[in-house]
Scaffold this motif. Structure first.
Motif, PDB file in Angstrom:
ATOM      1  N   VAL A 102       0.303  -2.013  -5.124  1.00 39.46           N
ATOM      2  CA  VAL A 102       0.244  -2.286  -3.691  1.00 39.46           C
ATOM      3  C   VAL A 102       1.110  -1.232  -3.005  1.00 39.46           C
ATOM      4  O   VAL A 102       2.187  -0.890  -3.508  1.00 39.46           O
ATOM      5  CB  VAL A 102       0.718  -3.738  -3.387  1.00 39.46           C
ATOM      6  N   VAL A 103       0.632  -0.685  -1.894  1.00 39.57           N
ATOM      7  CA  VAL A 103       1.409   0.307  -1.147  1.00 39.57           C
ATOM      8  C   VAL A 103       2.156  -0.434  -0.045  1.00 39.57           C
ATOM      9  O   VAL A 103       1.540  -1.137   0.775  1.00 39.57           O
ATOM     10  CB  VAL A 103       0.477   1.395  -0.564  1.00 39.57           C
ATOM     11  N   VAL A 104       3.493  -0.338  -0.057  1.00 36.41           N
ATOM     12  CA  VAL A 104       4.306  -1.152   0.857  1.00 36.41           C
ATOM     13  C   VAL A 104       5.246  -0.283   1.691  1.00 36.41           C
ATOM     14  O   VAL A 104       5.638   0.808   1.279  1.00 36.41           O
ATOM     15  CB  VAL A 104       5.140  -2.223   0.098  1.00 36.41           C
ATOM     16  N   SER A 105       5.620  -0.818   2.838  1.00 29.75           N
ATOM     17  CA  SER A 105       6.547  -0.127   3.739  1.00 29.75           C
ATOM     18  C   SER A 105       7.968  -0.158   3.164  1.00 29.75           C
ATOM     19  O   SER A 105       8.373  -1.147   2.539  1.00 29.75           O
ATOM     20  CB  SER A 105       6.536  -0.828   5.101  1.00 29.75           C
ATOM     21  N   THR A 106       8.726   0.915   3.404  1.00 33.65           N
ATOM     22  CA  THR A 106      10.140   0.899   3.003  1.00 33.65           C
ATOM     23  C   THR A 106      10.941  -0.052   3.884  1.00 33.65           C
ATOM     24  O   THR A 106      12.021  -0.489   3.500  1.00 33.65           O
ATOM     25  CB  THR A 106      10.753   2.307   3.143  1.00 33.65           C
ATOM     26  N   ARG A 107      10.403  -0.359   5.087  1.00 28.87           N
ATOM     27  CA  ARG A 107      11.153  -1.223   6.014  1.00 28.87           C
ATOM     28  C   ARG A 107      10.712  -2.672   5.830  1.00 28.87           C
ATOM     29  O   ARG A 107       9.801  -3.151   6.505  1.00 28.87           O
ATOM     30  CB  ARG A 107      10.925  -0.774   7.446  1.00 28.87           C
ATOM     31  N   LEU A 108      11.355  -3.326   4.862  1.00 26.77           N
ATOM     32  CA  LEU A 108      11.041  -4.726   4.549  1.00 26.77           C
ATOM     33  C   LEU A 108      12.341  -5.492   4.373  1.00 26.77           C
ATOM     34  O   LEU A 108      13.386  -4.895   4.091  1.00 26.77           O
ATOM     35  CB  LEU A 108      10.276  -4.835   3.227  1.00 26.77           C
ATOM     36  N   TYR A 109      12.248  -6.801   4.464  1.00 25.44           N
ATOM     37  CA  TYR A 109      13.340  -7.693   4.073  1.00 25.44           C
ATOM     38  C   TYR A 109      13.801  -7.293   2.662  1.00 25.44           C
ATOM     39  O   TYR A 109      12.969  -7.036   1.781  1.00 25.44           O
ATOM     40  CB  TYR A 109      12.819  -9.130   4.120  1.00 25.44           C
ATOM     41  N   GLY A 110      15.121  -7.253   2.437  1.00 27.10           N
ATOM     42  CA  GLY A 110      15.668  -6.798   1.158  1.00 27.10           C
ATOM     43  C   GLY A 110      15.122  -7.570  -0.031  1.00 27.10           C
ATOM     44  O   GLY A 110      14.837  -6.999  -1.091  1.00 27.10           O
ATOM     45  N   GLY A 111      14.945  -8.878   0.119  1.00 26.02           N
ATOM     46  CA  GLY A 111      14.417  -9.696  -0.974  1.00 26.02           C
ATOM     47  C   GLY A 111      12.991  -9.288  -1.324  1.00 26.02           C
ATOM     48  O   GLY A 111      12.584  -9.341  -2.488  1.00 26.02           O
ATOM     49  N   ALA A 148      -3.922  -3.281  -2.181  1.00 29.70           N
ATOM     50  CA  ALA A 148      -3.522  -3.806  -0.875  1.00 29.70           C
ATOM     51  C   ALA A 148      -2.460  -2.896  -0.263  1.00 29.70           C
ATOM     52  O   ALA A 148      -1.828  -2.094  -0.955  1.00 29.70           O
ATOM     53  CB  ALA A 148      -2.969  -5.227  -1.011  1.00 29.70           C
ATOM     54  N   VAL A 149      -2.312  -3.039   1.056  1.00 29.77           N
ATOM     55  CA  VAL A 149      -1.280  -2.332   1.817  1.00 29.77           C
ATOM     56  C   VAL A 149      -0.459  -3.426   2.494  1.00 29.77           C
ATOM     57  O   VAL A 149      -1.029  -4.381   3.035  1.00 29.77           O
ATOM     58  CB  VAL A 149      -1.948  -1.399   2.859  1.00 29.77           C
ATOM     59  N   PHE A 150       0.879  -3.316   2.441  1.00 26.23           N
ATOM     60  CA  PHE A 150       1.736  -4.430   2.892  1.00 26.23           C
ATOM     61  C   PHE A 150       2.856  -3.921   3.806  1.00 26.23           C
ATOM     62  O   PHE A 150       3.534  -2.945   3.487  1.00 26.23           O
ATOM     63  CB  PHE A 150       2.369  -5.105   1.663  1.00 26.23           C
ATOM     64  N   CYS A 151       3.050  -4.602   4.932  1.00 28.75           N
ATOM     65  CA  CYS A 151       4.175  -4.247   5.828  1.00 28.75           C
ATOM     66  C   CYS A 151       4.597  -5.483   6.622  1.00 28.75           C
ATOM     67  O   CYS A 151       3.931  -6.515   6.582  1.00 28.75           O
ATOM     68  CB  CYS A 151       3.767  -3.131   6.780  1.00 28.75           C
ATOM     69  N   GLU A 152       5.695  -5.349   7.357  1.00 26.81           N
ATOM     70  CA  GLU A 152       6.126  -6.397   8.299  1.00 26.81           C
ATOM     71  C   GLU A 152       5.789  -5.927   9.714  1.00 26.81           C
ATOM     72  O   GLU A 152       5.928  -4.734  10.015  1.00 26.81           O
ATOM     73  CB  GLU A 152       7.634  -6.641   8.167  1.00 26.81           C
ATOM     74  N   SER A 153       5.379  -6.841  10.573  1.00 23.43           N
ATOM     75  CA  SER A 153       5.032  -6.468  11.954  1.00 23.43           C
ATOM     76  C   SER A 153       6.296  -6.006  12.682  1.00 23.43           C
ATOM     77  O   SER A 153       6.392  -4.869  13.140  1.00 23.43           O
ATOM     78  CB  SER A 153       4.372  -7.651  12.674  1.00 23.43           C
ATOM     79  N   ILE A 154       7.273  -6.901  12.816  1.00 27.82           N
ATOM     80  CA  ILE A 154       8.615  -6.530  13.291  1.00 27.82           C
ATOM     81  C   ILE A 154       9.497  -6.669  12.056  1.00 27.82           C
ATOM     82  O   ILE A 154       9.654  -7.759  11.526  1.00 27.82           O
ATOM     83  CB  ILE A 154       9.119  -7.465  14.410  1.00 27.82           C
ATOM     84  N   LYS A 173     -10.048   2.556   5.857  1.00 24.91           N
ATOM     85  CA  LYS A 173     -10.748   3.744   5.352  1.00 24.91           C
ATOM     86  C   LYS A 173     -10.789   3.744   3.824  1.00 24.91           C
ATOM     87  O   LYS A 173     -11.765   4.205   3.217  1.00 24.91           O
ATOM     88  CB  LYS A 173     -10.028   4.998   5.864  1.00 24.91           C
ATOM     89  N   ALA A 174      -9.722   3.181   3.220  1.00 24.69           N
ATOM     90  CA  ALA A 174      -9.663   3.130   1.757  1.00 24.69           C
ATOM     91  C   ALA A 174     -10.326   1.859   1.212  1.00 24.69           C
ATOM     92  O   ALA A 174     -10.307   1.617   0.003  1.00 24.69           O
ATOM     93  CB  ALA A 174      -8.203   3.195   1.308  1.00 24.69           C
ATOM     94  N   GLY A 175     -10.872   1.029   2.100  1.00 26.66           N
ATOM     95  CA  GLY A 175     -11.529  -0.208   1.655  1.00 26.66           C
ATOM     96  C   GLY A 175     -10.554  -1.240   1.115  1.00 26.66           C
ATOM     97  O   GLY A 175     -10.878  -2.019   0.227  1.00 26.66           O
ATOM     98  N   LEU A 176      -9.325  -1.233   1.687  1.00 28.51           N
ATOM     99  CA  LEU A 176      -8.285  -2.139   1.185  1.00 28.51           C
ATOM    100  C   LEU A 176      -7.838  -3.129   2.252  1.00 28.51           C
ATOM    101  O   LEU A 176      -7.829  -2.800   3.440  1.00 28.51           O
ATOM    102  CB  LEU A 176      -7.068  -1.322   0.733  1.00 28.51           C
ATOM    103  N   PRO A 177      -7.422  -4.325   1.839  1.00 28.63           N
ATOM    104  CA  PRO A 177      -6.888  -5.286   2.804  1.00 28.63           C
ATOM    105  C   PRO A 177      -5.472  -4.913   3.231  1.00 28.63           C
ATOM    106  O   PRO A 177      -4.677  -4.447   2.413  1.00 28.63           O
ATOM    107  CB  PRO A 177      -6.881  -6.603   2.020  1.00 28.63           C
ATOM    108  N   LEU A 178      -5.179  -5.124   4.507  1.00 33.15           N
ATOM    109  CA  LEU A 178      -3.810  -4.959   5.010  1.00 33.15           C
ATOM    110  C   LEU A 178      -3.176  -6.343   5.089  1.00 33.15           C
ATOM    111  O   LEU A 178      -3.730  -7.251   5.724  1.00 33.15           O
ATOM    112  CB  LEU A 178      -3.817  -4.310   6.398  1.00 33.15           C
ATOM    113  N   ILE A 179      -2.024  -6.498   4.444  1.00 34.54           N
ATOM    114  CA  ILE A 179      -1.279  -7.761   4.482  1.00 34.54           C
ATOM    115  C   ILE A 179      -0.069  -7.543   5.385  1.00 34.54           C
ATOM    116  O   ILE A 179       0.714  -6.609   5.161  1.00 34.54           O
ATOM    117  CB  ILE A 179      -0.798  -8.187   3.076  1.00 34.54           C
ATOM    118  N   VAL A 180       0.097  -8.394   6.390  1.00 35.13           N
ATOM    119  CA  VAL A 180       1.215  -8.232   7.321  1.00 35.13           C
ATOM    120  C   VAL A 180       2.117  -9.460   7.259  1.00 35.13           C
ATOM    121  O   VAL A 180       1.660 -10.589   7.451  1.00 35.13           O
ATOM    122  CB  VAL A 180       0.714  -8.018   8.765  1.00 35.13           C
TER     123      VAL A 180
END
Ligand SMILES: Cc1ncc(COP(=O)(O)O)c(C=O)c1O
Length: 426
Positions: A102-111, A148-154, A173-180
């Motif tokens: 899963v490709v995830v944002s570096t800006r996430l809750y530490g846990g 999947a691609v994963f990030c936090e909105s705020i 474009k990559a045919g992947l779900p975005l999880i927010v």
């Protein structure tokens, strides 16, 4: 009827109890449900009829909450779970498998950073961390094994706002779900599905319940993703061996993910929300818009005041004009940038520790999204397991404290910070 948000937060999913007329959603404190007869039981287990079997899977109090959150997020369905972290696993579970990432944002809750960088490896899954302001880097990180691609909105802790439309376009474009993860924003401030999200997850522990009483999570499905467009999601598109070969997408259409989450995710992982917790969260959501509006109003006042304070080096609140993410507020979270941000102190680590210890009204806790104002020094606590580089990328460097602004009088919050900053910078 096209009800507004304030009406839906009170009514969606709830109707007077058919047995007693009870107006409030009862806590159905039961493990099992009596079947009408043997055929009824067989039909329920075969998913031919929708109904209650066993509370690890479904429960009427939890179902009311699922419908309410799905409605507020504009989703097709939702599955409640025992915590926000459980919701993240439940969201990934039908998509992932050994060797997949899963490709995830570096800006996430530490846990979440720890969950993704360490713990999911035990399942054979992995995560690739990317700066989500760099769209080319997201695209480059996606490979044939990405699901999947994963990030936090705020994002927690810095209040960074993700450009959801842009990230969704890359995932699409990559045919992947975005999880927010919409925990810090809530559907009152941001509705990720309107910006292209496939799934929305929440720690309901935070603003949704809103008063620090419950640990809970939820996965909301937009119902819009075509799981059968590729062969990447066989649990949903192909015969599912864990449910005697049922094809979830073909059978349940836009509710495929939700049914899979209940019939297999909750059945086999057992990360179930209990009915009492669901009841508290339903109560909390009834006042969500009123609380969030006050959280935002107070956060704007407090962040502006802090920014002008001589002991303060920087305030990350996206509601401030100085924030590099200020431009995104009107588009991504038009009712405000939330109640969460970090403050960097000129006095560095030591001043942060003194500030935390000198506050009276603020509670020093590892939580956010309470009616009360809360503070924590992330680098030494919630983000402690991270490397210094990960801490800085996540917005939790050693010279910052995270603040979750409550719904108290803004003048009292500011007065408490004023006296504590004086001690911290003495
Ligand atoms: C943004 C965010 N997502 C997920 C979680 C995990 O939620 P929970 O503590 O309910 O497992 C948290 C917890 O702080 C959070 O802040």
């Amino acid at each position: 009827m096209d009800y507004g948000f304030d009406t839906l937060q009170v009514h969606a999913g709830a109707r007077p109890d058919p047995a007693t007329g009870a107006r409030q959603v009862p806590i159905y404190q039961t493990t099992a449900y009596v079947f009408r007869d043997a055929d009824h039981a067989a039909a329920l287990f075969n998913l031919q009829e929708v109904g209650y079997i066993y509370s690890r899977l479904t429960n009427p109090t939890v179902a009311a909450l699922q419908e309410r959150v799905a409605t507020l997020e504009g989703g097709a369905g939702a599955v409640c779970c025992s915590s926000g972290h459980a919701a993240q696993i439940m969201a990934l579970f039908p998509l992932m498998g050994p060797g997949l990432n899963v490709v995830v944002s570096t800006r996430l809750y530490g846990g979440s950073i720890t969950q993704f960088s360490q713990t999911i490896k035990r399942f054979g899954w992995s995560a690739k961390f990317v700066d989500f302001d760099d769209l080319d880097a997201i695209a480059a990180a996606i490979d044939d094994n990405t699901r999947a691609v994963f990030c936090e909105s705020i994002a927690n802790p810095g209040g960074y706002i993700t450009d959801l439309d842009a990230v969704a376009a890359v995932a699409d474009k990559a045919g992947l779900p975005l999880i927010v993860d919409n925990t810090s924003a809530t559907p009152y401030l941001c509705r990720p599905i309107e910006h292209g999200a496939t799934l929305v997850v929440h720690s309901m522990t935070k603003f949704l319940t809103g008063n620090g009483t419950v640990t809970g999570g939820v996965v909301v499905d937009s119902g819009r993703f075509d799981w059968s467009a590729s062969d990447k999601f066989p649990s949903l598109s192909a015969p599912e061996p864990a449910y005697h070969g049922l094809k979830f997408h073909e059978t349940f259409g836009p509710l495929a993910f939700t049914f899979h989450g209940i019939a297999i995710g909750l059945r086999d992982l057992g990360m179930t929300l209990n009915p009492q917790a669901a009841h508290y969260t339903l109560m909390g959501i009834e006042t969500l818009s009123l609380r969030m509006a006050r959280h935002v109003e107070n956060a704007e006042k407090v962040a502006s005041w802090l920014e002008a304070h001589p002991a303060v080096e920087a305030v990350t609140y996206a509601g401030l004009k100085s924030s590099p993410w200020h431009d995104r507020v009107a588009r991504i979270c038009p009712k405000g940038a939330g109640g969460l941000f970090t403050v960097a102190l000129k006095g560095g680590y030591d001043a942060c520790m003194k500030l935390v210890d000198s506050l009276n009204l603020f509670s020093h806790v590892a939580n956010l999204g309470d009616t009360r104002s809360l503070i924590i020094h992330s680098a030494s606590t919630t983000h402690r397991q991270l490397t210094p580089e990960q801490q800085t990328a996540a917005g939790a460097a050693p010279n910052v404290v995270r603040i979750s602004i409550g719904i108290e009088d803004a003048k009292d919050i500011i007065a408490d910070l004023e006296q504590a900053l004086a001690k911290a910078s003495a």
